[in-house]
Motif scaffolding. Structure first.
Motif, short mmCIF file in Angstrom:
data_model
loop_
_atom_site.label_atom_id
_atom_site.label_comp_id
_atom_site.label_asym_id
_atom_site.label_seq_id
_atom_site.Cartn_x
_atom_site.Cartn_y
_atom_site.Cartn_z
N LEU A 111 45.09 5.24 48.12
CA LEU A 111 44.54 5.96 49.29
C LEU A 111 44.32 4.98 50.44
O LEU A 111 43.98 3.81 50.21
N TYR A 112 44.51 5.49 51.66
CA TYR A 112 44.30 4.66 52.85
C TYR A 112 43.37 5.41 53.80
O TYR A 112 43.50 6.62 53.96
N PHE A 113 42.48 4.66 54.44
CA PHE A 113 41.55 5.28 55.39
C PHE A 113 41.55 4.55 56.73
O PHE A 113 41.89 3.36 56.80
N ALA A 114 41.12 5.29 57.76
CA ALA A 114 40.93 4.77 59.13
C ALA A 114 42.24 4.13 59.64
O ALA A 114 43.30 4.70 59.46
N TRP A 115 42.16 2.92 60.25
CA TRP A 115 43.39 2.38 60.84
C TRP A 115 44.42 1.95 59.81
O TRP A 115 45.61 1.87 60.10
N ARG A 144 45.22 3.82 57.23
CA ARG A 144 45.95 5.09 57.07
C ARG A 144 46.91 5.31 58.24
O ARG A 144 48.07 5.69 58.05
N GLU A 145 46.42 5.02 59.45
CA GLU A 145 47.27 5.23 60.64
C GLU A 145 48.47 4.29 60.64
O GLU A 145 49.58 4.68 60.99
N ALA A 176 41.77 2.40 46.74
CA ALA A 176 41.65 2.78 48.15
C ALA A 176 41.52 1.52 49.01
O ALA A 176 40.77 0.61 48.66
N PHE A 222 40.72 0.16 52.99
CA PHE A 222 40.12 0.59 54.25
C PHE A 222 39.47 -0.58 54.97
O PHE A 222 39.20 -1.62 54.34
N PRO A 272 36.27 -2.52 57.02
CA PRO A 272 34.82 -2.49 56.78
C PRO A 272 34.21 -1.19 57.31
O PRO A 272 34.62 -0.68 58.35
#
Lengths: 146, 82
Positions: free
Chosen positions: B5-9, B11-12, B74, B76, B78
């Motif tokens: 899983l990727y989050f925030a930038w 993910r972008e 995952a 992400f 900080p």
């Protein structure tokens, strides 16, 4: 102990009314409300992304640590995600303890840990586009005092 | 197979929120190297891992941690809650 992660607004007054009261072992209730601030005067909105599943677990672990460490009678944490505009409430914490020193300390501990150990990421939208909010060294330093 | 899983930038930059990855990587760091070798977008996202955090099965962990029995990884930046 209650933890809520939600997109919809919450009623701070209603959450505070009655929290920690009505028993014989609570002498102090501290409540804190976090509000979206616009430092540059150009913030159109903020979007908060989170990690469903981990968010609830991480906050519950932080709240449980506060509860045991300061022997709290009750803890409440509400944190929103999704789109928010300046002036809107993002999150709140409430702590109930025998004495105010414990209630204040536990609330500050919760705030410090929620800032850098709960999986939320803020993105700010303004006239020049969108930017992810960077974590501050201060946020990490704040954890060392606990 | 492992869920990544990727989050925030992150993910972008990678361009998707989650994917199933077939890997023999023994550690998080090895998984990162495998991903970086795939495509430029991964190399860009993982260019500086000191700017990233990792969670294994929804618990914060380290890049040196083993992936034995881990189902969900995952990545992400900080966190900025509160």
């Amino acid at each position: 102990m209650r933890v809520r992660v939600q997109a919809e607004p919450f009623d701070y007054g209603a959450e505070c009314a009655g929290f920690g009261q009505g028993g014989r072992d609570v002498g102090a209730v501290v409540t804190f409300l976090g509000v979206v601030r616009d430092d540059k005067g150009t913030l159109a909105r903020m979007e908060i992304e989170h990690y469903p599943g981990m968010t609830e677990k991480a906050i519950a672990a932080i709240a449980e640590e506060a509860r045991t460490r300061w022997n709290l009678a009750d803890v409440l944490v509400i944190h929103r995600h999704g789109a928010l505009v300046p002036g809107e409430a993002i999150m709140m914490v409430a702590t109930a303890a025998r004495h105010r020193v414990a209630a204040f300390a536990a609330a500050e501990f919760l705030m410090d840990y929620l800032k850098s150990r709960a999986p939320f990421w803020k993105k700010e939208f303004g006239p020049d586009g969108a930017e992810w909010v960077a974590a501050k060294d201060d946020d990490e330093d704040a954890l060392r005092r606990w | 197979m492992i869920d990544v899983l990727y989050f925030a930038w992150v993910r972008e930059r990678i361009g998707c929120p989650r994917e199933r990855v077939d890997t023999d990587a023994a550690t998080v760091a090895e998984l990162v190297e495998e991903l970086k070798a795939r495509e430029d977008r991964y190399a860009a996202a993982f260019a500086d891992v000191s700017a990233l955090r990792v969670a294994l099965d929804q618990e914060l962990s380290e890049f040196s941690a083993p992936l034995d029995g881990v189902r969900e990884v995952a990545f992400f930046p900080p966190m900025t809650g509160g």
